[in-house]
Design a protein around this motif. Structure first.
Motif, short mmCIF file in Angstrom:
data_model
loop_
_atom_site.label_atom_id
_atom_site.label_comp_id
_atom_site.label_asym_id
_atom_site.label_seq_id
_atom_site.Cartn_x
_atom_site.Cartn_y
_atom_site.Cartn_z
N ARG A 246 0.88 -1.17 0.00
CA ARG A 246 0.00 0.00 0.00
C ARG A 246 0.92 1.22 0.00
O ARG A 246 1.89 1.28 0.77
N ILE A 247 0.61 2.21 -0.82
CA ILE A 247 1.58 3.29 -1.04
C ILE A 247 1.00 4.69 -0.85
O ILE A 247 1.69 5.68 -1.07
N LEU A 248 -0.26 4.77 -0.40
CA LEU A 248 -0.86 6.07 -0.09
C LEU A 248 -1.53 5.98 1.28
O LEU A 248 -2.75 6.12 1.41
N SER A 249 -0.70 5.76 2.29
CA SER A 249 -1.20 5.51 3.64
C SER A 249 -0.80 6.57 4.65
O SER A 249 -1.38 6.63 5.74
N THR A 250 0.21 7.38 4.34
CA THR A 250 0.76 8.34 5.29
C THR A 250 1.05 9.67 4.60
O THR A 250 1.05 9.76 3.37
N TYR A 254 2.15 10.64 0.50
CA TYR A 254 1.60 11.71 -0.34
C TYR A 254 2.67 12.72 -0.74
O TYR A 254 2.70 13.20 -1.88
N ALA A 255 3.53 13.05 0.20
CA ALA A 255 4.59 14.02 -0.11
C ALA A 255 5.45 13.52 -1.27
O ALA A 255 5.84 14.29 -2.16
N ALA A 265 -2.61 20.18 -10.47
CA ALA A 265 -3.60 19.22 -10.95
C ALA A 265 -3.41 17.84 -10.34
O ALA A 265 -4.34 17.02 -10.34
N ASN A 266 -2.23 17.55 -9.83
CA ASN A 266 -1.95 16.28 -9.15
C ASN A 266 -2.20 16.48 -7.67
O ASN A 266 -1.35 17.02 -6.96
N GLY A 267 -3.37 16.06 -7.19
CA GLY A 267 -3.74 16.41 -5.84
C GLY A 267 -4.24 15.26 -4.99
O GLY A 267 -4.05 14.08 -5.31
N VAL A 268 -4.94 15.63 -3.92
CA VAL A 268 -5.28 14.72 -2.83
C VAL A 268 -6.79 14.69 -2.62
O VAL A 268 -7.45 15.74 -2.64
N THR A 269 -7.33 13.49 -2.41
CA THR A 269 -8.62 13.33 -1.76
C THR A 269 -8.32 13.10 -0.29
O THR A 269 -7.80 12.03 0.08
#
Length: 399
Positions: A246-250, A254-255, A265-269
């Motif tokens: 899993r690669i979007l956990s912390t 995200y950084a 345009a490359n952002g976060v939910t």
């Protein structure tokens, strides 16, 4: 914030009329019937827009365009799937949609062992029971090498759990864990799940992270050119499952991804429930750290049952659980104020009350698990109350 509501299309037992009565301003939906990897047609997009418009609202956020396993593993027709994903972005932009949420979780999307667990108030909520999940992994799926992924005490507890499980509970675990993307027709038998897991052999977190960056380097320029904000949903739960990375956990995850493709345009939910299942994720701090790149927000709360990680947890009421929702909303409102001062057209961040406990008439409606009518309405009312109070001039906010 802009108050939105997830709707799964005409088959959803929570109707657009329900959403209108809840006081939402826009709809979050997707074309769940389109096969993963295929491009969405303009005709299908406009048909869904017409359906939503006939209900008195507008389709404002896509959640989600599925990212195929071929893209994640870079096998098979993955390049064609990326091209179709980019083409779908162009067609959505042509139809006036400007926000697209997606995830990059391998094989399993959000995963729960219980979809309708009874709370102390006799509501029903989704729950992740760690020993039951490990029992499934070790004794039902029988994944090779699974025992090495867990501490001995947890393996022992999982063994005791499995020995006491009825056949009905074992079957239920398989259905719940292999359910697939919410709203989609996807789902896995045990044999299919085992086969998908084998397709990830040799793909660790570093390699999967490279594949995500490769994907973004191809689709973000398209999104930027057509005026769409992409927002990556975090892992749920935010730790490895069934040997999958899993690669979007912390915040660090995200950084890295935002830094590798460093454009707005490359952002976060920002999903407070997914990230909140880890005690080391401080949601108000993450909201401040990634403020400029937050394009979509899911607000919900979870209660972790132990301080360990991973852990068992359940989806609590929106103002309960481990996340300080007042502090989180305050951080989001501060970012909206900053955007307004800059004159940004996207100063208003779309938010939806994520999930919800089944209460009152929800208990007999049979809606999509996690997406009841009254439970989400209650959550939205609570969240809206916080936002209204923090925005009041008496507290230094804008009228």
């Amino acid at each position: 914030m802009r108050h939105t509501w997830r709707w799964f299309g005409p088959v959803d037992r929570v109707t657009l009329r329900d959403a209108v009565q809840a006081g939402v301003q826009g709809i979050v939906t997707a074309l769940h019937h389109v096969p993963t990897g295929a491009a969405w047609s303009v005709e299908a997009i406009r048909q869904r827009q017409d359906e939503v418009r006939a209900g008195g609202l507008a389709w404002e956020v896509v959640e989600s365009i599925p990212v195929s396993e071929a893209i994640k593993t870079q096998t098979g027709d993955w390049r064609a799937h990326v091209a179709n994903w980019a083409l779908t972005l162009r067609r959505l932009a042509d139809c006036g949609i400007r926000t697209v949420c997606y995830n990059f979780m391998p094989v399993l999307d959000w995963t729960r062992t219980d979809l309708r667990w009874e709370t102390r108030q006799q509501a029903r909520a989704m729950r992740f029971d760690l020993p039951d999940f490990v029992a499934f992994d070790l004794h039902v799926l029988q994944r090779p090498g699974a025992g090495e992924d867990y501490p001995e005490a947890l393996v022992d507890e999982a063994g005791r759990r499995f020995a006491a499980m009825s056949d009905a509970r074992i079957a239920e675990l398989g259905r719940n864990i292999g359910a697939g993307l919410p709203g989609s027709a996807d789902g896995y038998t045990l044999a299919q799940l085992a086969e998908w897991l084998r397709s990830y052999q040799g793909i660790d977190a570093d390699r999967l992270r490279r594949h995500l960056v490769d994907f973004l380097t191809q689709v973000v320029p398209v999104a930027e050119a057509v005026g769409i904000n992409l927002c990556a949903h975090p892992d749920d739960p935010p730790w490895p499952l069934l040997g999958l990375p899993r690669i979007l956990s912390t915040g660090a995850d995200y950084a890295h991804v935002l830094g590798q493709v460093d454009v707005r345009a490359n952002g976060v939910t920002l999903c407070s429930g997914s990230l909140g299942a880890r005690g080391d994720n401080d949601l108000p701090q993450l909201a401040r750290a990634f403020a400029e790149r937050i394009h979509f927000v899911h607000l919900r709360n979870v209660t972790r049952e132990t301080a360990t990680m991973p852990c068992s947890f359940y989806e609590d009421e929106h103002l309960e659980g481990g996340t300080d929702m007042v502090a989180l909303i305050a951080a989001l409102l501060a970012e909206e104020k900053r955007r307004r001062a800059e004159g940004r057209a996207d100063h208003q961040i779309p938010m939806r009350p994520d999930h919800g406990q089944e209460i009152l008439d929800d208990l007999t409606r049979g809606a999509q698990p996690g997406y009841p009518a009254i439970g989400r309405l209650k959550g939205l009312a609570e969240l809206r109350g916080i936002e209204r109070a923090l925005s009041h001039p008496l507290l230094g906010g804008a009228a």
